[in-house]
Motif scaffolding. Structure first.
Motif, PDB file in Angstrom:
ATOM      1  N   LYS A 185      -4.083   6.758  -0.142  1.00 55.65           N
ATOM      2  CA  LYS A 185      -3.409   5.595   0.439  1.00 55.65           C
ATOM      3  C   LYS A 185      -4.251   4.326   0.399  1.00 55.65           C
ATOM      4  O   LYS A 185      -3.939   3.353   1.079  1.00 55.65           O
ATOM      5  CB  LYS A 185      -3.016   5.881   1.885  1.00 55.65           C
ATOM      6  N   THR A 186      -5.287   4.299  -0.402  1.00 58.30           N
ATOM      7  CA  THR A 186      -6.191   3.146  -0.346  1.00 58.30           C
ATOM      8  C   THR A 186      -5.897   2.071  -1.384  1.00 58.30           C
ATOM      9  O   THR A 186      -6.485   1.011  -1.322  1.00 58.30           O
ATOM     10  CB  THR A 186      -7.661   3.589  -0.476  1.00 58.30           C
ATOM     11  N   ARG A 224       0.886  -1.168   0.000  1.00 60.25           N
ATOM     12  CA  ARG A 224       0.000   0.000   0.000  1.00 60.25           C
ATOM     13  C   ARG A 224       0.920   1.212   0.000  1.00 60.25           C
ATOM     14  O   ARG A 224       1.798   1.323   0.859  1.00 60.25           O
ATOM     15  CB  ARG A 224      -0.890   0.010   1.238  1.00 60.25           C
ATOM     16  N   ILE A 249      -3.974  -0.967  -3.172  1.00 61.11           N
ATOM     17  CA  ILE A 249      -3.000  -2.027  -2.920  1.00 61.11           C
ATOM     18  C   ILE A 249      -2.427  -2.441  -4.271  1.00 61.11           C
ATOM     19  O   ILE A 249      -3.148  -2.903  -5.148  1.00 61.11           O
ATOM     20  CB  ILE A 249      -3.627  -3.228  -2.199  1.00 61.11           C
TER      21      ILE A 249
END
Length: 133
Positions: A93-94, A85, A96
């Motif tokens: 920051k969401t 992440r 992956i």
């Protein structure tokens, strides 16, 4: 059908990641066991984030992230054994980023970037952030 598949190993065509290096604030370097190596810029990773984002503008059904030329990477944290992440300095920051996704991005970097720039031009948008008033 499941009974037939139980003894079959899955076929994984993406090469295995051998190196992940974060070079904040501007790049991530990834290397794979087939010899492929990619340097991916923060801007490129941000605009191709695999997460939904509130800063995405939907224009004519297309989702377009713009104004991220100078975005930076603040940190990256491992997610299991399959990805990271990334925290960007615009506080996104969401997403992956899996190892497979890094390989896809690196393998298609020039086409993806060219298409992104075409989309921005088509909608009169820019890679540079909007000027503050």
């Amino acid at each position: 059908m499941l009974a037939r598949l139980r003894g079959v190993r899955s076929i994984h065509t993406t090469p295995r990641l051998t190196k992940f290096s974060l070079h904040p604030p501007k790049t991530v370097e990834v290397k794979f066991d087939n010899g492929s190596a990619f340097n991916l810029s923060a801007e490129f990773l941000r605009i191709h984030s695999p997460a939904a984002d509130s800063k995405v503008r939907s224009i004519g059904g297309e989702k377009v992230i713009f104004g991220r030329r100078h975005v930076g990477i603040m940190s990256a944290e491992p997610v299991g054994n399959y990805g990271v992440r990334i925290l960007f300095d615009d506080l996104h920051k969401t997403g992956i980023y899996t190892w497979d996704y890094f390989y896809h991005l690196g393998s298609n970097k020039f086409t993806l970037m060219r298409n992104y720039i075409k989309t921005l031009k088509k909608h009169g948008l820019n890679r540079d952030p909007p000027r503050r008033k």
